[in-house]
Write an enzyme that holds these catalytic residues in place. Structure first.
Site, PDB file in Angstrom:
ATOM      1  N   SER A 259       0.817  -1.210   0.000  1.00 33.83           N
ATOM      2  CA  SER A 259       0.000   0.000   0.000  1.00 33.83           C
ATOM      3  C   SER A 259       0.857   1.269   0.000  1.00 33.83           C
ATOM      4  O   SER A 259       1.751   1.405  -0.820  1.00 33.83           O
ATOM      5  CB  SER A 259      -0.933  -0.064   1.194  1.00 33.83           C
ATOM      6  OG  SER A 259      -2.100   0.631   0.898  1.00 33.83           O
ATOM      7  N   LYS A 263       4.324   2.257  -2.231  1.00 30.67           N
ATOM      8  CA  LYS A 263       4.728   3.464  -2.969  1.00 30.67           C
ATOM      9  C   LYS A 263       6.159   3.817  -2.549  1.00 30.67           C
ATOM     10  O   LYS A 263       7.021   4.129  -3.374  1.00 30.67           O
ATOM     11  CB  LYS A 263       3.786   4.646  -2.648  1.00 30.67           C
ATOM     12  CG  LYS A 263       2.268   4.347  -2.847  1.00 30.67           C
ATOM     13  CD  LYS A 263       1.419   5.583  -2.526  1.00 30.67           C
ATOM     14  CE  LYS A 263       0.024   5.312  -1.963  1.00 30.67           C
ATOM     15  NZ  LYS A 263      -0.968   4.724  -2.801  1.00 30.67           N
ATOM     16  N   TRP A 350      -9.961   0.289  -5.379  1.00 31.08           N
ATOM     17  CA  TRP A 350      -9.451   1.632  -5.062  1.00 31.08           C
ATOM     18  C   TRP A 350      -8.033   1.816  -5.631  1.00 31.08           C
ATOM     19  O   TRP A 350      -7.652   2.889  -6.079  1.00 31.08           O
ATOM     20  CB  TRP A 350      -9.466   1.799  -3.542  1.00 31.08           C
ATOM     21  CG  TRP A 350      -9.091   3.134  -2.996  1.00 31.08           C
ATOM     22  CD1 TRP A 350      -8.074   3.391  -2.123  1.00 31.08           C
ATOM     23  CD2 TRP A 350      -9.737   4.389  -3.219  1.00 31.08           C
ATOM     24  NE1 TRP A 350      -8.048   4.726  -1.804  1.00 31.08           N
ATOM     25  CE2 TRP A 350      -9.058   5.358  -2.469  1.00 31.08           C
ATOM     26  CE3 TRP A 350     -10.831   4.789  -4.003  1.00 31.08           C
ATOM     27  CZ2 TRP A 350      -9.427   6.713  -2.452  1.00 31.08           C
ATOM     28  CZ3 TRP A 350     -11.199   6.137  -3.993  1.00 31.08           C
ATOM     29  CH2 TRP A 350     -10.503   7.071  -3.237  1.00 31.08           C
ATOM     30  N   HIS A 400      -7.538  -5.718  -0.037  1.00 37.60           N
ATOM     31  CA  HIS A 400      -6.306  -4.947   0.086  1.00 37.60           C
ATOM     32  C   HIS A 400      -5.504  -5.478   1.273  1.00 37.60           C
ATOM     33  O   HIS A 400      -5.861  -5.223   2.423  1.00 37.60           O
ATOM     34  CB  HIS A 400      -6.748  -3.495   0.335  1.00 37.60           C
ATOM     35  CG  HIS A 400      -5.641  -2.511   0.412  1.00 37.60           C
ATOM     36  ND1 HIS A 400      -4.895  -2.152  -0.672  1.00 37.60           N
ATOM     37  CD2 HIS A 400      -5.175  -1.775   1.450  1.00 37.60           C
ATOM     38  CE1 HIS A 400      -4.009  -1.240  -0.308  1.00 37.60           C
ATOM     39  NE2 HIS A 400      -4.165  -0.995   0.973  1.00 37.60           N
TER      40      HIS A 400
HETATM   41  C1  GCU Z   1      -5.580   4.771   1.411  1.00 37.55           C
HETATM   42  C2  GCU Z   1      -4.960   5.562   0.289  1.00 37.55           C
HETATM   43  C3  GCU Z   1      -4.102   4.679  -0.619  1.00 37.55           C
HETATM   44  C4  GCU Z   1      -3.103   3.896   0.200  1.00 37.55           C
HETATM   45  C5  GCU Z   1      -3.831   3.159   1.299  1.00 37.55           C
HETATM   46  C6  GCU Z   1      -2.928   2.438   2.293  1.00 37.55           C
HETATM   47  O1  GCU Z   1      -6.538   3.907   0.914  1.00 37.55           O
HETATM   48  O2  GCU Z   1      -5.982   6.207  -0.408  1.00 37.55           O
HETATM   49  O3  GCU Z   1      -3.426   5.456  -1.578  1.00 37.55           O
HETATM   50  O4  GCU Z   1      -2.353   3.048  -0.606  1.00 37.55           O
HETATM   51  O5  GCU Z   1      -4.585   4.062   2.075  1.00 37.55           O
HETATM   52  O6  GCU Z   1      -1.782   2.791   2.479  1.00 37.55           O
HETATM   53  O7  GCU Z   1      -3.449   1.530   2.943  1.00 37.55           O
END
Ligand code: GCU
Length: 419
Positions: A259, A263, A350, A400
């Site tokens: 998540s 990044k 998402w 997720h």
């Molecule tokens: C939120 C956010 C995402 C991210 C995620 C996470 O959903 O919008 O961009 O990747 O959190 O880190 O769990």
């Protein structure tokens, strides 16, 4: 003073809610619309990169574009960086592992900013081992129930007004995501640190994080980079330690993240070529997913909800991702020719699974320059099927998360690509 902070908080809440209420999120493939990706192999002077040697100039250009427009600058390591073994356990996990808990001091002083890492190694390897390195969300004690893991000093749960001790709240809480025994059992090491040791993940986290505390040592102001950059920088500091450990095969360190930490892992892997392979697990918008595809999270929403993750310049592309000089396939291309794994999940719309697949697909031409094979197919694979060679992809059934299925694919990927 308190009143002022209260009104600022309300104002931010209203702005975020307003912009979210205004924005429609698309989950319908037929509504994605047309978009054109910036060509990964065309230099700013219009010349097309024809071979691996020429790619180096384009690589520099792309890296700078991401620094200037998305994540900010990334400093090198501070001079005073040093390590201290806090706890060494040769009989960890019932004798199956060696665990080392190391404090990474970012300056000469022991009173200065630091990050606490834990490294598990297989007990009887007899040779240096490849290591999976990634940050964790809830403190090192959250990755395993192992009672010898020193509690994180910075985890926000600590600060909460609760009767339950930190220990009971967080120890082993995220064990399902870490699969320490599985990795150790297959001969790999596991290195991790709490991402909040670098910067706590909220709007004003930077004030107490390394973007503030290390600005003089690193020669960078807090607004020249952002939280994802700070976390990525921390991953490189884990690498600095791993390079010094004789039980680690420093040529085989795999940086990974789930998540928002996916990044960070991609950004770390793009900047720091000491990482031999990179794994992005459900990293989505601002990670592996194409920004230009209107599906799931958008540039506007991520910048509004998490303004501290990216530099201010990135916000100028809110509702206008097509004006960006980059898209995320170019971030993935920066990993080339090193092995890259991008993973999605079926219920994680998402993060735009198809946008993640297409970014990986569009990074392929760079791998081809190096004679490496990418995904090897045009369409997304069925769920729970890993495809590709040096670039791999799967979409796991479910939510997720990062789970055993994902780890088993990552282990095969590393075995086939690095050993
Ligand atoms: C939120 C956010 C995402 C991210 C995620 C996470 O959903 O919008 O961009 O990747 O959190 O880190 O769990």
């Amino acid at each position: 003073m308190i009143k002022r902070a209260f009104f600022i908080a309300i104002a931010i809440f209203v702005c975020v809610s307003f912009s979210e209420a205004q924005e429609t999120f698309n989950y319908d493939e037929s509504k994605v619309g047309e978009y054109t990706l910036p060509p990964v192999l065309t230099l700013s002077n219009g010349k097309v990169v024809a071979n691996a040697a020429e790619w180096q100039s384009r690589r520099e250009e792309i890296l700078n574009l991401f620094r200037q427009n998305v994540y900010g600058r990334i400093p090198t390591k501070p001079d005073g960086l040093h390590f201290e073994m806090r706890r060494l356990d040769e009989q960890a996990l019932s004798g199956r592992a060696i665990s080392k808990q190391i404090r990474i001091y970012f300056t000469k002083e022991k009173t200065g900013p630091h990050m606490d890492m834990i490294l598990y190694l297989p007990a009887k390897a007899g040779h240096p081992v490849p290591v999976f390195a990634g940050l964790n969300f809830k403190g090192n004690q959250s990755i395993h129930a192992d009672s010898s893991i020193i509690l994180s000093e910075k985890h926000p749960e600590l600060l909460k007004n609760t009767n339950k001790p930190h220990d009971q709240l967080t120890r082993g809480e995220q064990a399902e995501r870490w699969e320490v025994e599985t990795l150790i059992g297959k001969g790999y090491g596991v290195a991790t640190a709490y991402y909040g040791d670098l910067e706590l993940d909220y709007l004003e986290g930077w004030k107490k994080g390394i973007r503030t505390t290390l600005q003089t040592e690193l020669g960078i102001t807090p607004e020249e980079w952002a939280a994802i950059g700070a976390w990525a920088w921390g991953l490189s500091r884990i690498m600095d330690y791993l390079e010094t450990d004789e039980q680690v095969d420093a040529g085989k360190v795999i940086v990974h993240g789930h998540s928002r930490l996916g990044k960070a892992a991609l950004w770390a892997g793009a900047n720091d070529t000491r990482f031999a392979a990179v794994i992005s697990n459900n990293s989505g918008e601002g990670g592996a997913a194409l920004s230009r595809r209107w599906f799931g999270e958008t540039t506007n929403r991520i910048n509004t909800r998490f303004p501290h993750w990216f530099i201010d310049k990135y916000k100028t592309y809110n509702n206008n991702a097509s004006a960006l000089p980059v898209d995320q396939h170019m971030l993935l291309a920066l990993i080339a020719p090193r092995p890259l794994y991008v993973a999605s999940a079926t219920e994680d719309l998402w993060a735009d699974p198809k946008g993640e697949f297409l970014a990986a697909k569009n990074a392929e031409p760079v791998y081809t320059l190096f004679g490496k094979k990418g995904l090897g197919r045009e369409e997304m694979p069925p769920a729970d099927t890993s495809i590709g060679e040096t670039i791999r992809y799967h979409i796991r059934t479910g939510k997720h998360n990062i789970l055993l299925f994902d780890w088993l694919q990552y282990i095969d990927f590393v075995k086939e690509n690095l050993e």
